[in-house]
Structures are given as structure tokens and as C-alpha cells.
Write an enzyme that holds these catalytic residues in place. Sequence first.
Site, PDB file in Angstrom:
ATOM      1  N   HIS A  98      -2.038  -7.516  -6.688  1.00  0.00           N
ATOM      2  CA  HIS A  98      -1.073  -8.275  -7.831  1.00  0.00           C
ATOM      3  C   HIS A  98      -0.554  -7.429  -8.682  1.00  0.00           C
ATOM      4  CE1 HIS A  98      -0.101 -11.480 -10.502  1.00  0.00           C
ATOM      5  NE2 HIS A  98      -0.346 -12.461  -9.494  1.00  0.00           N
ATOM      6  N   ASP A 143      -4.425 -16.159  -3.225  1.00  0.00           N
ATOM      7  CA  ASP A 143      -4.011 -16.737  -1.953  1.00  0.00           C
ATOM      8  C   ASP A 143      -4.882 -16.365  -0.773  1.00  0.00           C
ATOM      9  OD1 ASP A 143      -1.619 -17.998  -2.668  1.00  0.00           O
ATOM     10  OD2 ASP A 143      -0.701 -16.171  -2.662  1.00  0.00           O
TER      11      ASP A 143
HETATM   12  N1  CMC Z   1      -2.152  -3.912   1.279  1.00  0.00           N
HETATM   13  C1  CMC Z   1      -1.798  -2.678   1.241  1.00  0.00           C
HETATM   14  N2  CMC Z   1      -1.358  -1.715   0.126  1.00  0.00           N
HETATM   15  C2  CMC Z   1      -1.337  -2.440  -0.833  1.00  0.00           C
HETATM   16  C3  CMC Z   1      -1.278  -3.890  -0.887  1.00  0.00           C
HETATM   17  C4  CMC Z   1      -1.625  -4.557   0.094  1.00  0.00           C
HETATM   18  N3  CMC Z   1      -1.738  -5.805   0.097  1.00  0.00           N
HETATM   19  N4  CMC Z   1      -0.565  -4.189  -2.277  1.00  0.00           N
HETATM   20  C5  CMC Z   1      -0.288  -3.024  -2.522  1.00  0.00           C
HETATM   21  N5  CMC Z   1      -0.364  -1.990  -1.895  1.00  0.00           N
HETATM   22  C6  CMC Z   1      -0.304  -0.473  -2.284  1.00  0.00           C
HETATM   23  C7  CMC Z   1       1.125  -0.131  -2.403  1.00  0.00           C
HETATM   24  O1  CMC Z   1       1.394   0.240  -1.252  1.00  0.00           O
HETATM   25  C8  CMC Z   1       1.376   0.733  -3.304  1.00  0.00           C
HETATM   26  O2  CMC Z   1       0.832   2.067  -2.787  1.00  0.00           O
HETATM   27  P1  CMC Z   1       1.329   3.438  -3.175  1.00  0.00           P
HETATM   28  O3  CMC Z   1       1.028   3.388  -4.838  1.00  0.00           O
HETATM   29  O4  CMC Z   1       0.534   4.534  -2.513  1.00  0.00           O
HETATM   30  O5  CMC Z   1       2.820   3.585  -3.098  1.00  0.00           O
HETATM   31  C9  CMC Z   1       0.254   0.368  -4.595  1.00  0.00           C
HETATM   32  O6  CMC Z   1      -0.319  -0.514  -3.531  1.00  0.00           O
HETATM   33  C10 CMC Z   1       0.775  -0.505  -5.493  1.00  0.00           C
HETATM   34  O7  CMC Z   1       1.621  -1.578  -4.831  1.00  0.00           O
HETATM   35  P2  CMC Z   1       3.226  -2.012  -5.204  1.00  0.00           P
HETATM   36  O8  CMC Z   1       3.682  -2.584  -4.147  1.00  0.00           O
HETATM   37  O9  CMC Z   1       3.630  -1.217  -6.159  1.00  0.00           O
HETATM   38  O10 CMC Z   1       2.815  -3.218  -6.312  1.00  0.00           O
HETATM   39  P3  CMC Z   1       3.844  -4.475  -6.708  1.00  0.00           P
HETATM   40  O11 CMC Z   1       3.041  -5.059  -7.878  1.00  0.00           O
HETATM   41  O12 CMC Z   1       5.107  -4.310  -6.530  1.00  0.00           O
HETATM   42  O13 CMC Z   1       3.211  -5.674  -5.556  1.00  0.00           O
HETATM   43  C11 CMC Z   1       2.365  -7.549  -4.436  1.00  0.00           C
HETATM   44  C12 CMC Z   1       2.271  -6.876  -5.795  1.00  0.00           C
HETATM   45  C13 CMC Z   1       1.402  -8.859  -4.730  1.00  0.00           C
HETATM   46  C14 CMC Z   1       3.764  -8.106  -4.109  1.00  0.00           C
HETATM   47  C15 CMC Z   1       1.489  -6.818  -3.323  1.00  0.00           C
HETATM   48  O14 CMC Z   1       0.157  -6.217  -4.039  1.00  0.00           O
HETATM   49  C16 CMC Z   1       1.624  -7.444  -2.097  1.00  0.00           C
HETATM   50  O15 CMC Z   1       2.564  -7.195  -1.349  1.00  0.00           O
HETATM   51  N6  CMC Z   1       0.387  -7.982  -1.628  1.00  0.00           N
HETATM   52  C17 CMC Z   1       0.353  -8.545  -0.457  1.00  0.00           C
HETATM   53  C18 CMC Z   1       1.004 -10.012  -0.464  1.00  0.00           C
HETATM   54  C19 CMC Z   1       0.309 -11.073  -1.520  1.00  0.00           C
HETATM   55  O16 CMC Z   1      -0.740 -11.249  -1.199  1.00  0.00           O
HETATM   56  N7  CMC Z   1       0.985 -11.779  -2.319  1.00  0.00           N
HETATM   57  C20 CMC Z   1       0.544 -12.762  -3.239  1.00  0.00           C
HETATM   58  C21 CMC Z   1       0.326 -12.338  -4.730  1.00  0.00           C
HETATM   59  S1  CMC Z   1      -0.607 -13.566  -5.664  1.00  0.00           S
HETATM   60  C22 CMC Z   1       0.360 -15.062  -5.551  1.00  0.00           C
HETATM   61  C23 CMC Z   1       1.767 -15.035  -6.181  1.00  0.00           C
HETATM   62  O17 CMC Z   1       1.984 -14.222  -6.988  1.00  0.00           O
HETATM   63  O18 CMC Z   1       2.344 -15.757  -5.469  1.00  0.00           O
END
Ligand code: CMC
Length: 431
Positions: A308, A366
Site C-alpha cells: 500500500h 483487498d
Molecule cells: N508484490 C510484489 N512487490 C511489490 C508489491 C506487490 N504487491 N507492492 C509493492 N512491491 C514492491 C515494488 O516492486 C517496490 O520494490 P522496489 O523498491 O524493489 O522497486 C516496492 O515494493 C515499493 O512499491 P511501489 O510500487 O513503489 O509502491 P507504490 O506505493 O507505488 O504502490 C501499490 C502501491 C498498492 C500500487 C502496490 O503495492 C501494488 O501494486 N500492490 C498490488 C495491488 C493492490 O493490492 N492494490 C490495492 C491497494 S489497497 C486498495 C486500494 O487502494 O484500492
Amino acid sequence: MKKDVVTILDNASGRQIELPVKHPTQGPAVVDIGRFYRELGYFTYDPGFLSTASCQSSITYIDGEQGILQYRGYPIEQLAKQSHFLEVTYLMLNGELPGCQQLDDFNGVITHHSMLNESLKSFFRGFYHDAHPMAIMVGVVGSLSAFYNDSTDITDPRHREIAAHRMIAKMPSIAAASYKHTIGEPQVYPDNNLSYTGNLLKMMFSVPCEEYHVDPVAEKALDLIFILHIDHEQNASTSTVRLAGSSQANPFACIASGIAALWGPAHGGANEAVLNMLAEIGDVTRIPEFIARAKDKNDPFRLMGFGHRVYKNYDPRAKIIREMCHEVLARLGDENDPMFELAIRLEEIALSDDYFVERKLYPNVDFYSGLIYKALGIPTNMFTVMFAIARTVGWVAQWMEMIGEENQRIGRPRQLYVGARQRDYAPVDKR
Ligand code: CMC
């Protein structure tokens, strides 16, 4: 003593400016950079808004490090345990919990706005039978803009209130009608004797030729999930609604833009993606393979329902849903549902893996909500629609807060331009 300014020294020009610091009631203070460009000639750059507060708000508070979520100051755990969806809805729109009479009146208003204009039915018929229900939602909610000309003066607080009530009241009717269209069954009219979620279940699952009894366990479970999804401060869809609304656009069109933003798998679409992912994993023995894929930077696969932007701790909503999962599956579904066991095992393995620990990736709301929807008999492609119904309350509350502000201005971000410099046009035969 509080430090009320941040001093910026521009080494290039030698100029120094002091930027005021604004103090919130809770959470980190904010540096007001409104004068930054005028005084230093620079824009600020923050793709993804990692450090940017886009507005001032008094609706929802999140402390991502501690895993705290509050609506209007009330902890989500207390509201989830002691309140119900329409009471929390009143709180979100009005800032305070209602008294008995206010709650009765509010229930009445929402109940009596739940019918859809008969002309709207032809919109549903225009969609192909295999349309995704979120696609139908975006279209039909946007089309409400064409129906309610008596409440589109957004400068009038009463008009705003009527539009808000209509939106919240009609969302379950539109959602259920979208579902009925995709399965070829007749639309079911709302029943004013039922609760908000009881009515939604009836409109989704009853057929005109049979009696239907709302299951109180399902009704209560859905009500609780809806409370948890009502608002989450300036997330992608809410920011979309605010940005669209900042141009004084029609409120129904603004909410349609929020639905579009919610649909993506990185946001509200994740609940659907989690179930699809669990189905793809299929068996506990295959978890390591998928964990390895999630960690592989050359593989676009991510563990859906994990991570998140704000929570660097267990999402408090996920904690509540996880506990509820046991109860709901025991009473409505199958507590030994292999998907539930798979989810629990996946969580255990991920939470003990260095990759997830170092990045503070915990299950989010989720991760478990889809399992409850599944136990309630809600089809996978309707999961994000459920989210949209509940989040409509947050979108509407945030939109009303923004439009009600003195000196409300259109949102207009700037950019870091990296395209071509000025060049001269050449006719096509000279290129
Ligand atoms: N699986 C594997 N690696 C992950 C994941 C994941 N679900 N989420 C983040 N990471 C890694 C990412 O690759 C990055 O690694 P590194 O630092 O080595 O590059 C690190 O963790 C930080 O991630 P980020 O992409 O910079 O984080 P963000 O804040 O931009 O993205 C997120 C947040 C929710 C979009 C992402 O965690 C994600 O895609 N999660 C899966 C989708 C999901 O469950 N979404 C629902 C969110 S809660 C409900 C809502 O908001 O609607």
C-alpha cells in the site's frame, strides 16, 4: 517550540525564501509551496504525489506507519464494531454522528431516492451482454448527469446535498441492474422495507417469480465491508473526483470519473485480481513459485492484495476483514474453503520473506474482501462494483468539502517538460 517556516536556499541564484509550515490536528506538518514558482522560478516535482498534500481535508485521517484509520476522528475499529453503514455515511457527509431523529430522517431520505428513472433502463439494454459491470457503472452513473437538472447548481448547498443523497441512494440500484443485465435477468426494484445492504442483496439475487429472504449474516457482513471501504483520504479515485469537480463539472460526471479510476488493478480492481490470482495459484505447493515471480523485477507479476502506498504496517481494514472471514465462511460458506486456506498460507509465507519484510508489504483491504464476497455469492467481476458503491460516500463527502471551500480553485498541476525543443514544420514531402 514549533518551527513555523522552512527556509530554502537556491544555490544557483543565492536567493533564499521562507515557506510557511501548516500544522495539522494529527500527522506530519505541511510546507506551503504556493509561492515557490513565483519567488524562485522553479516548479516542484513529485510524480505519484509521494510527498504532496493535494488539499486540506477534515474527513479521513490515516497514519500509515502505525496502521491507523479514522473517519472524522473516530477509529475505524469502533465504527466497524458499533455503527452501521448509513450512520457512518451521515457522519462522513455532516461531520458529526446523527441523533435518533436525524438518523431516522436520513435513512428515509436515502431509502426514498433509490429508484431509477425508467428511461435509464434503456441505457443498460445498450450494453453488450458480456460487458464488465464496471464499464456499465462508468457509463450509467455518468449518464445521471442528464437526468437531474433540478440539482445541478453546485453553488447552492441544498442542490449539492440533493445530488449527494441521490448518488448514494441510487448506486446499489445501478450496481444490481448492471449485474442483472450481464446475466440476462430482469431488473428488480428497490424495497423500502430493507436496509441499504439488504436491499442491494435483494436487487442482485432475487427474481420476480420467487420469494426472497435477505440472509441477516450476509446483510451484516456486507454492511461491515461497506463501512471499511467508505473513504481513504486522497487516494487515486478520490483525487480524480476532486480534480474533475474542481472545474465545477456536474457531480454525477465527477463520480463517474472516480469509478473509472477505481477500476484499475492497482486500486479497487485489486479485490477481483486477488481471487483470480488465488485461482491461478490453485494449490499451496505452488505458492513459492508465485512468491518468486512477485520478487522478480523482470516479471510484471505482483502479489495482488499486498502493499500500500500509505500503510507500512498491517492495513487496519484488512485486520478487521480477516477476523470476519472466519465467521462469515463458517456461517455462509465453507470454512475449509481451499481458497481461504491458500490465502492464509500465502500471507504467512509472504510475511516471513525478507523481500516483503524489508519493503513493509502487508496484506491490504483487498486481500480478504474478495473471499467474503465469494462466500456471499457475489461474482468476481462485481467485487470492484461493491467497492464503488461504498466509496461513493467518500467521493461525495470529499467533493462536497471541496466545492464548499471559500476560494475554491481549479486543480491545475504543472510538469517537467522533456519533449522536443522548438523546431520548424516541414511539409510532408520534405521529411
Ligand atoms: N508484490 C510484489 N512487490 C511489490 C508489491 C506487490 N504487491 N507492492 C509493492 N512491491 C514492491 C515494488 O516492486 C517496490 O520494490 P522496489 O523498491 O524493489 O522497486 C516496492 O515494493 C515499493 O512499491 P511501489 O510500487 O513503489 O509502491 P507504490 O506505493 O507505488 O504502490 C501499490 C502501491 C498498492 C500500487 C502496490 O503495492 C501494488 O501494486 N500492490 C498490488 C495491488 C493492490 O493490492 N492494490 C490495492 C491497494 S489497497 C486498495 C486500494 O487502494 O484500492
